[in-house]
Scaffold this active site. Structure first.
Site, PDB file in Angstrom:
ATOM      1  N   ASP A   1      -5.195  -7.178 -20.768  1.00  0.00           N
ATOM      2  CA  ASP A   1      -3.892  -7.622 -21.256  1.00  0.00           C
ATOM      3  C   ASP A   1      -3.242  -6.415 -21.921  1.00  0.00           C
ATOM      4  OD1 ASP A   1      -1.717  -8.654 -22.546  1.00  0.00           O
ATOM      5  OD2 ASP A   1      -2.810 -10.141 -23.727  1.00  0.00           O
TER       6      ASP A   1
ATOM      7  N   LYS B   1       5.686  -0.869 -24.001  1.00  0.00           N
ATOM      8  CA  LYS B   1       5.902  -1.809 -22.902  1.00  0.00           C
ATOM      9  C   LYS B   1       7.383  -2.142 -22.727  1.00  0.00           C
ATOM     10  CE  LYS B   1       3.934  -6.246 -21.382  1.00  0.00           C
ATOM     11  NZ  LYS B   1       2.964  -7.270 -21.790  1.00  0.00           N
TER      12      LYS B   1
ATOM     13  N   GLU C   1       1.126 -13.105 -16.913  1.00  0.00           N
ATOM     14  CA  GLU C   1       0.445 -13.501 -18.148  1.00  0.00           C
ATOM     15  C   GLU C   1       0.318 -15.011 -18.314  1.00  0.00           C
ATOM     16  OE1 GLU C   1       2.640 -11.179 -20.978  1.00  0.00           O
ATOM     17  OE2 GLU C   1       1.743  -9.324 -20.239  1.00  0.00           O
TER      18      GLU C   1
ATOM     19  N   ASP D   1       4.922 -18.502 -23.588  1.00  0.00           N
ATOM     20  CA  ASP D   1       4.261 -17.248 -23.936  1.00  0.00           C
ATOM     21  C   ASP D   1       5.253 -16.321 -24.638  1.00  0.00           C
ATOM     22  OD1 ASP D   1       3.015 -14.799 -24.073  1.00  0.00           O
ATOM     23  OD2 ASP D   1       2.468 -14.706 -21.951  1.00  0.00           O
TER      24      ASP D   1
END
Lengths: 621, 173
Positions: free
Chosen positions: A25, A86, A185, A207
C-alpha cells in the site's frame, strides 16, 4: 542480504515451496508491505517492530533517508524532504499549482511535463521519490521473508487516471519490483473484509486516505468481487483537513499567509496533531508560536464540511452508476486513516443508513487485501473451490478529440476491465493524409475540460475525398487499468499504435537514465543486471510451460509437438545456466513461439470446461 | 474470422428473452477461467490471450445484459447491421419523443426530485413495453421493419434514461 536460491539445472524448485509475493500500500501519508505467511495475511514489521512506514523521503548529499526520521526532519529541512509525494504522481507542473496549497518545494521542469523537485542530490521526479519508498519496503520484505520476491501487487486509488497509474508502475520498476498487478485500494479492502467475513451481496467501500478519496460499490458472489461502480477524487484527503485547520490557525492568530517553508511545515504539523487529538476529545488546545487557542470539534466539523460534502456526493453518484438504490447496500466498510474522524463516520453512516464497519485497522486493510491477491497471482493455490476473482472497472471515461474540440467517448466510466473497443472515424478534408489522435480521459464534453493522456499521428493515409477513408481506432485497457491505443486505416492497412505514454509521465530517456542511476546506486553493473533479468525471465517461462505441460500436455498435444517443446525447454535451461544474455533472450522467444498453439488450445479448453461445469451444476440443481 | 457469437460464448441460443441471473452466473464462471489474473504467472503469450479473451467476454456480457444492445445485436446477426443514426420514419414516436424531452426540461427548471422519480418510473414502464413488443417480432423476417423501428425506440429511451441520470447528478449539487 538474503542469498538467491538457484535450483540444480533440470530441476525446478520443490513444488510445495511458496513463491514469495507481497502486497504494498503506497499511501500518501503512510506506506505498508504485507504478505501471506502460514495462511494468514499480515503487515511485515521493520527491525524495530513498526509496520507503518511514513511516506517521507529526505535527500542528503550522499544518501537517502526514508520513513520516520525523514518525516521528523520535514520542518527543519523542508526543501530536501518530500512528503505526500503521491499527490504529485502523474501530474503536470500546472496541475501541481492547482492542488490548492503551497508546497514548500522548488520545482524544475524536466524533459517531460512532470514537475521535478530540486534537492541537494539534484532534481528528483515524484516517480523516483516513490521508488525510494518502495525500495525500502522491498528490502524489508526480502529480509523478513528470507528470499527474493516473485513480485508485488501495488495498490492505487481507484480514481487514479492512466497517467497516475503509469507513474506508479514506473516507480515500482525503478525500485526493482516485478508488478504482478496494480490493484485498486477499495477493491483490496473488499478482499480483506470479504474473505474475513464470508460476505455476500452489495458492499460500499469508503476510502478516505491522506490525499485521495475513493468510493467503490461491489457485488460479492462466491469469491467473485465485481466492482459495479467507482468514483472519487484523487485530490481530496486528510491532508486537506490539515490545510483547513492551518488556515483557521492563520486567521485566528492573525498571521500572514505568506509563510516560509519551515514555518509552513510547523503549522501543518500543529494542525495535523490537533485533528488527531479531536478523534477522542471534544476540544483541543492549539499552540503555534506565541499564539494559543482552542479548537472545538464543532468548529473542526464545520471546517471539513465542504470536503465531506464532496465525498458524499461522489458516493451518491457511484450508487446511481451502479444502477442500485442506497438501501440495497448491505455493508459499508471504512478504509484510510481519515475515516477515524468521528464526523466522517457519522455522515457516512447517515447516508447509507447503517453503521460503517471498522473491524480491520483502516490503515492496514488495503495492504492486507493486496497481500492476499499477490499470493493468488504468484500461483500459490488457495483451497479448491474458494478461488478468488476480482473484476474491476475503469474510473473515468476514455475517448478521443473530434472536430470542434469535443470529446467522443469510446469507453465509458465503470466499464469492466480488461476491455477492448474500436470506433471508426473519417477524414474531413479532401486528400487528407494524416490524422492526429488525441487521447483523453474524463467526463466533460469539452476537450479542454478533460485530461489529455497522449497524442500521436497516423500518417500515410492514401489521399481520398473527405469522408471516404475509414480509420479504426482501438482502445485496449488491461487488467492494471492501463490503456494502449492503436489506429489503422482500413483500406490501406496503414497502422500506428502506442502504448499510451501519458503526457504527464516520464519520457523513455528519463526512465533509462534513472534505471542507470539506480544500478550505480546499488553498486551493480548493467550487464550483470541484464543477464540476471533474462535468467529470471527464463526461469519464469520454464516454470509456466512445465506447469502447462503437467496439466494439459497429454490431452492437448501430439507426441511430436510435446517433444519439440521439451527440446526447446532443455536448450533454454542450458543457456540460462550460462552467461549470454542475448542467447537466453533469443531462446525465450523461440520457446514462446513453439508453445503458441498450445497456449491457444489451453485457453479454448478452459472456456469449454467453464461452460460445461456450469451446465453440470444446473442439471444437479 | 471474426469473434464468435456472443450467445454461443455463453452456451445460449440467440434469443431476446434472456435469464439475466443465469447470464451473470455464467459470466462469472467464464471470467474465472479466462481472466488475466489466472495467468499472472503464465507465459507472455498466454497472458496476451487471456487479455483478449477477457476483453471479448466482457464485451459479450455488456452487450447481452442490456436490452437495447442485445436487440441491436440480434438484428445484426440476422441481417444488415443497423445504421446508427438513420432518419427516423416514425412520426408517431417522434411526437412522443418531443413530449418526453419537454417534460425533462421542465423537471430540470423546477428541480423537482419527486417528479424525476415519477418520470423514471414511467420511463421504465415504457422500456418494458418496448422489450415485450420486440420479443414478439424480432425473429419474424416479415416483421423486420417493425423490429428495426422498435430498436430505434429502445435506443432513444436508453439515451433518455442516461439524460435523467445526468439531471439527477446536476440536481444533487
Amino acid at each position: 542480504m538474503a542469498l538467491l536460491q538457484i535450483a540444480e539445472p533440470g530441476q525446478s524448485p520443490k513444488p510445495h515451496q511458496r513463491r514469495l509475493a507481497v502486497g504494498i500500500d503506497l499511501g500518501t501519508t503512510n506506506s505498508l508491505v504485507a504478505a501471506v505467511r502460514s495462511g494468514l495475511a499480515e503487515p511485515l514489521p521493520d527491525a524495530e517492530g513498526r509496520v507503518i512506514l511514513p511516506s517521507a523521503v529526505r535527500y542528503h548529499a550522499d544518501r537517502v533517508e526514508v520513513g520516520q526520521a525523514a518525516k521528523a526532519a520535514a520542518a527543519s529541512d523542508p526543501l530536501n524532504t518530500v512528503l505526500s509525494v503521491k499527490r504529485l504522481m502523474g501530474r503536470g507542473v500546472e496541475d501541481v499549482s492547482h492542488l490548492g496549497e503551497h508546497l514548500p518545494y522548488r520545482f524544475v521542469e524536466g524533459e517531460s511535463h512532470m514537475p521535478f523537485i530540486q534537492t541537494v542530490q539534484g532534481p528528483k521526479s515524484p516517480v523516483e521519490v516513490s521508488a525510494e519508498i518502495l525500495r525500502v519496503l522491498r528490502e524489508r520484505a526480502e529480509a523478513t521473508l528470507g528470499g527474493e520476491l516473485v513480485g508485488a501487487v501495488i495498490t492505487v486509488p481507484a480514481y487514479f487516471d492512466d497517467a497516475q497509474r503509469q507513474a506508479t508502475k514506473d516507480a515500482a520498476r525503478l525500485a526493482g519490483l516485478n508488478v504482478l498487478r496494480l490493484l485498486n485500494e477499495p477493491t483490496a479492502a473488499a478482499v480483506a473484509y470479504g474473505l474475513d467475513q464470508q460476505a455476500e451481496g452489495v458492499v460500499a467501500i469508503y476510502d478516505l486516505g491522506g490525499g485521495t478519496f475513493d468510493i467503490s460499490i461491489l457485488r460479492l458472489t462466491r469469491g467473485v468481487f465485481e466492482v459495479l461502480a467507482t468514483g472519487g477524487d484523487s485530490a481530496l484527503g486528510g491532508d486537506d483537513f490539515d490545510h483547513a485547520v492551518a488556515a483557521w490557525i492563520i486567521d485566528q492568530a492573525g498571521l500572514s499567509r505568506d509563510l516560509d517553508p519551515a514555518a509552513q511545515r510547523q503549522l501543518l504539523q500543529a494542525a495535523c496533531a490537533a485533528k488527531e487529538a479531536l478523534t477522542n476529545a471534544d476540544s483541543v488546545e492549539v499552540v503555534h508560536g506565541d499564539w494559543r487557542g482552542t479548537l472545538s470539534r464543532d468548529i473542526f466539523d464545520a471546517l471539513i464540511e465542504p470536503m465531506l460534502a464532496r465525498s458524499l456526493k461522489a458516493c451518491r453518484r457511484a450508487v446511481r452508476d451502479a444502477g442500485i438504490e442506497l438501501e440495497e447496500v448491505e455493508a459499508v466498510v471504512m478504509v484510510g486513516g481519515s475515516t477515524r474522524v468521528p464526523r466522517v463516520r457519522e455522515a457516512v453512516g447517515e447516508l447509507f443508513g447503517r453503521t460503517p464497519l471498522t473491524d480491520i485497522d483502516p490503515d492496514q486493510v488495503v495492504a492486507i487485501g493486496a497481500a492476499i491477491q499477490a499470493d493468488t497471482l504468484a500461483g500459490n493455490k488457495r483451497g479448491a473451490g474458494d478461488e478468488l476473482l476480482l473484476l474491476d472497472v475503469i474510473p473515468l471515461s476514455l475517448g478521443l478529440e473530434t472536430m470542434g474540440g469535443l470529446m467522443e467517448k469510446i469507453i465509458p466510466r465503470n466499464t469492466t476491465i480488461p476491455v477492448a473497443r474500436a470506433q471508426d472515424f473519417t477524414t474531413y478534408k479532401d486528400g487528407q493524409t494524416a490524422m492526429m489522435i488525441h487521447v483523453l480521459q474524463g467526463e466533460r464534453e469539452l476537450v479542454s475540460d478533460c485530461r489529455s493522456l497522449a497524442r500521436f499521428e497516423l500518417r500515410g493515409i492514401p489521399p481520398m475525398v473527405a469522408g471516404a477513408a475509414k480509420i479504426r481506432v482501438t482502445f485496449q485497457v488491461d487488467a492494471d487499468g492501463l490503456l494502449s491505443v492503436s489506429a489503422r486505416e482500413l483500406s490501406s492497412g496503414v497502422e500506428a499504435s502506442i502504448q499510451v505514454k501519458p503526457s504527464y509521465g516520464l519520457t523513455d530517456g528519463e526512465i533509462a537514465r534513472m534505471l542507470q542511476d539506480s544500478f550505480q546506486h546499488a553498486g551493480g553493473d548493467k550487464a550483470a543486471r541484464a543477464l540476471r533479468e533474462q535468467q529470471v525471465e527464463a526461469q519464469r517461462l520454464l516454470e509456466a510451460v512445465q506447469s502447462a505441460l503437467d496439466a494439459d500436455g497429454e490431452r492437448l498435444l501430439g507426441e511430436d509437438e510435446r517433444l519439440a517443446i521439451l527440446a526447446a525447454m532443455d536448450e533454454l535451461r542450458a543457456l540460462a545456466a550460462g552467461e549470454d544474455a542475448h542467447a537466453i533472450e533469443r531462446q525465450i522467444k523461440r520457446l514462446t513461439q513453439i508453445t503458441d498453439a498450445f497456449a491457444a488450445r489451453r485457453m479454448d479448453a478452459s472456456i469449454k470446461a467453464a461452460l460445461a461445469g456450469r451446465r453440470l451444476n444446473e442439471l444437479e440443481e | 474470422m471474426g469473434s464468435p457469437c456472443h450467445f454461443a460464448l455463453f452456451g445460449l441460443q440467440p434469443d431476446f428473452r434472456v435469464d439475466l441471473a443465469q447470464l451473470a452466473a455464467r459470466y462469472r464462471e467464464l471470467a474465472k477461467a479466462v481472466h488475466p489474473d489466472r495467468f499472472a504467472h503464465a507465459s507472455e503469450r498466454e497472458q496476451r490471450l487471456a487479455l483478449e479473451q477477457s476483453a471479448q467476454l466482457n464485451e459479450a456480457y455488456q452487450t447481452l445484459r442490456s436490452a437495447p444492445r442485445r436487440a441491436l445485436y440480434l438484428l445484426s446477426l440476422s441481417g444488415e447491421a443497423l445504421p446508427l443514426e438513420a432518419t427516423v420514419q416514425d412520426p408517431e414516436f417522434l411526437l412522443q419523443q418531443m413530449h418526453w424531452r419537454e417534460e425533462l426540461e421542465e423537471l430540470q427548471d423546477s428541480a423537482d426530485l419527486d417528479g424525476v422519480a415519477a418520470f423514471k418510473q414511467r420511463l421504465k414502464g415504457a422500456q418494458n413495453e418496448l422489450d415485450e413488443r420486440f420479443a414478439e417480432c424480432w425473429n419474424d423476417p416479415a416483421r423486420r421493419e417493425e423490429a428495426e423501428r422498435l430498436v430505434r425506440r429502445m435506443q432513444f429511451l436508453d439515451k433518455l434514461a442516461h439524460e435523467v441520470r445526468i439531471l439527477e447528478e446536476r440536481l444533487d449539487d
